[in-house]
Design a protein around this motif. Structure first.
Motif, mmCIF file in Angstrom:
data_model
loop_
_atom_site.group_PDB
_atom_site.id
_atom_site.type_symbol
_atom_site.label_atom_id
_atom_site.label_comp_id
_atom_site.label_asym_id
_atom_site.label_seq_id
_atom_site.Cartn_x
_atom_site.Cartn_y
_atom_site.Cartn_z
ATOM 1 N N ASN A 210 0.811 -1.223 0.000
ATOM 2 C CA ASN A 210 0.000 0.000 0.000
ATOM 3 C C ASN A 210 0.831 1.253 0.000
ATOM 4 N N ASP A 211 0.197 2.344 -0.328
ATOM 5 C CA ASP A 211 0.798 3.654 -0.113
ATOM 6 C C ASP A 211 0.885 3.837 1.411
ATOM 7 N N ASP B 145 -1.628 5.788 3.333
ATOM 8 C CA ASP B 145 -3.028 5.352 3.352
ATOM 9 C C ASP B 145 -3.044 3.862 3.727
ATOM 10 N N ASN C 223 3.261 1.932 -9.581
ATOM 11 C CA ASN C 223 2.485 3.103 -9.159
ATOM 12 C C ASN C 223 3.413 4.302 -8.924
ATOM 13 N N LYS C 224 3.312 5.286 -9.792
ATOM 14 C CA LYS C 224 4.195 6.461 -9.631
ATOM 15 C C LYS C 224 3.455 7.616 -8.978
ATOM 16 N N GLU C 225 2.129 7.548 -9.043
ATOM 17 C CA GLU C 225 1.295 8.616 -8.485
ATOM 18 C C GLU C 225 1.553 8.810 -6.995
ATOM 19 N N ASP C 226 1.603 7.683 -6.255
ATOM 20 C CA ASP C 226 1.664 7.762 -4.794
ATOM 21 C C ASP C 226 3.092 7.743 -4.250
ATOM 22 N N GLU C 227 4.062 7.707 -5.126
ATOM 23 C CA GLU C 227 5.434 7.529 -4.649
ATOM 24 C C GLU C 227 5.968 8.775 -3.941
ATOM 25 N N LYS D 17 4.491 14.626 0.924
ATOM 26 C CA LYS D 17 4.159 13.202 0.947
ATOM 27 C C LYS D 17 4.740 12.546 2.211
ATOM 28 N N ILE E 111 2.830 10.660 5.216
ATOM 29 C CA ILE E 111 3.184 9.297 5.648
ATOM 30 C C ILE E 111 3.399 9.268 7.164
#
Ligand SMILES: C[S@@+](CC[C@H](N)C(=O)[O-])C[C@H]1O[C@@H](n2cnc3c(N)ncnc32)[C@H](O)[C@@H]1O
Length: 507
Positions: free
Chosen positions: A63-64, A67, A119-123, A152, A156
């Protein structure tokens, strides 16, 4: 043997064709997949052995981290090894492998391989290429990328704070020694509500890893330990404290932490002692947060760490240097000696050398060209020895390079270090007898700065360094008599076994 190929693990962490050392073939042999899988299982078994009672099966989620699928306050311990700004483009690099793994594993782990690419959006990464077409007012795409990364990471840490139980512990792996890097990380942690309790240097990276050869950086990972407070202490959290008060507490705490570590008997390098004092220092800072100066400007955690570094350096000088008169030396000589004392190596990170300079009022960039005491080597500082700094006395003055700063024919020198380096050179190329005359002509027998520098260099230089051997020769035999030296035998004491860094087990 070297090989040119697009290696994601090569220096630069990109697909550029580089000449690099060959890395091992993962599919065969001792260092292959099998060994790595065994290591993962071994570590997992060790971790499980620390748990009490019945242990159920492990649950893996992908997961991100901003989230997480866990309820509030349900996790006892968090271990996180976060990315750092733009240093590695993990998702982009992973695509190279992801497309193949997807082919093999999509039926086994359909949830992990549902996307075409990673997944690059949430990185959490500062990738300026992703901000190519974004209008950001006055901000450059690099600034926008950094801002994205910082936001970000803050998200986190807030999420981790949410899922951690009160009193729960979080450890953050952190390979960057630059003070600016600490600033962002610790600010984000403090703002999320964590209390920082300690910092530990741990050897974790393999020194032979491609891209790290001959580099002074990242040879140890730092582990920062944070806790979620048991009680909600938010009541007076917004009342600012004055930096002048916090500064005094910071220095006292850092010194106490350093003295306790030195007494502990742990094998630590001196840089490790400084870094280990950061934890307790940040705890003081976090307790006082937000901190403001006399003009009501917010003071960043970096200032507390700078203060801690300086205070601990003082403790190290008191502990390891039998060198009265060292603070009477010129700033450049003092900086040079402290660098050797703290880093125990001629190469170390630019930021650390810069910080050490700031502590004693030396801007190392200002002195680089004029004193040639250091040079840049792959972004690090490399201290120069006498043979880099002194002109050859056996050559005619007109044949010598004017770029070499120290002229051994001079009768007076601006830096104490120049005097000793010139003496080393004369001893080396003309021998003891000529050196005695040279020392007499310059009255170094009555020069306390010459003696203090020679004595300090004897204590800080590694014994296999040419300059140490020359310092020892100067402090013995006829030159010793000319200089009228009475150094105690401690000054020549063995520099001991090679210092090893701490391992996780030490803590
Ligand atoms: C320093 S590396 C960790 C390396 C790992 N400890 C190892 O030994 O393989 C940072 C990792 O964080 C991952 N990452 C980046 N953004 C993330 C996010 N939003 N949530 C979870 N992981 C993320 C990256 O893909 C990368 O694998």
């Amino acid at each position: 043997m070297t090989w040119a190929y697009p290696n994601p693990a090569s220096k630069g962490n990109n697909f550029a064709f580089n000449r690099v050392f060959v890395d091992n073939n993962m599919s065969i042999g001792e260092m292959g997949h099998e060994m790595h899988a065994e290591k993962v299982i071994e570590s997992y078994e060790e971790l499980v052995s620390y748990l009490h009672g019945e242990v159920g099966p492990a649950e893996l989620t992908n997961n991100d981290a901003a989230d997480l699928p866990y309820s509030d306050g349900t996790v006892q311990s968090i271990v996180i090894d976060p990315p750092y700004y733009s240093s590695v483009m993990y998702a982009e690099l992973s695509d190279f492998f992801y497309v193949w793994e997807r082919e093999y594993l999509k039926d086994v782990y359909p949830n992990f391989f549902s996307d075409k690419l990673t997944n690059k959006e949430d990185e959490a990464v500062a990738n300026s290429e992703r901000f190519d077409n974004v209008a950001g007012g006055d901000s450059s795409k690099k600034e926008l990328a950094n801002e994205h990364y910082e936001n970000k990471m803050a998200d986190i840490f807030s999420e981790l704070y949410r899922v951690l139980e009160p009193g729960g512990v979080m450890t953050v792996m952190f390979t960057h020694k630059e003070t600016d890097a600490w600033d962002t990380l610790t600010k984000s942690l403090i703002k999320s509500g964590f209390t920082i309790t300690s910092t530990h240097p741990i050897t974790s990276e393999m020194p032979i890893r491609a891209g790290m050869r001959q580099s002074a950086s990242a040879d140890s990972t730092l582990i920062l330990v944070g806790r979620k407070p048991i009680e909600d202490e938010s009541t007076d959290a917004d009342i600012p404290c004055l930096w002048n008060d916090v500064k005094t507490d910071t220095r006292t705490t850092a010194k106490e932490a350093a003295r306790n570590l030195l007494k502990s008997g742990l094998t630590l390098t001196k840089t490790d002692v400084i870094i280990s004092a950061f934890g307790p220092t940040l705890r003081v800072f976090a307790d006082a947060y937000p901190v403001v100066d006399d003009e009501d400007n917010e003071v960043p955690p970096r200032r507390a760490l700078e203060e801690a570094r300086e205070a601990v350096t003082q403790v190290l000088v008191d502990e390891y240097l039998e060198a009265e008169g060292i603070d009477e030396l010129d700033d450049v000589t003092e900086w040079y000696i402290l660098c050797w004392l703290v880093h125990e190596s001629e190469t170390f990170s630019y930021d650390e050398g810069h910080q050490l300079g700031l502590g004693i009022g030396v801007d190392i960039d200002d002195i680089k060209r004029s004193t040639k005491t250091w040079r840049k080597s792959r972004g690090d500082i490399s201290l120069r020895s006498h043979d880099d700094r002194v002109q050859n006395i056996n050559e005619k003055p007109e044949d010598r390079s004017s770029r070499i700063p120290v002229n051994p024919d001079d009768l007076s020198f601006s830096l104490a270090l120049d005097k000793v380096h010139a003496a080393m050179h004369v001893y080396d190329v003309q021998g003891e007898s000529a050196c005695c005359d040279w020392l007499r002509e310059r009255n170094f027998d009555t020069d306390s700065t010459f003696k203090a520098t020679l004595k300090a260099l004897l204590q800080v230089l590694p014994h296999d360094h040419d300059d140490w051997e020359l310092a020892r020769d100067l402090a013995a035999g006829r030159t010793r008599d000319v200089l009228d030296l009475d150094f105690s035998p401690n000054v020549f004491a063995d520099d001991g076994d090679e210092t090893t860094q701490t391992t996780l087990g030490d803590h």
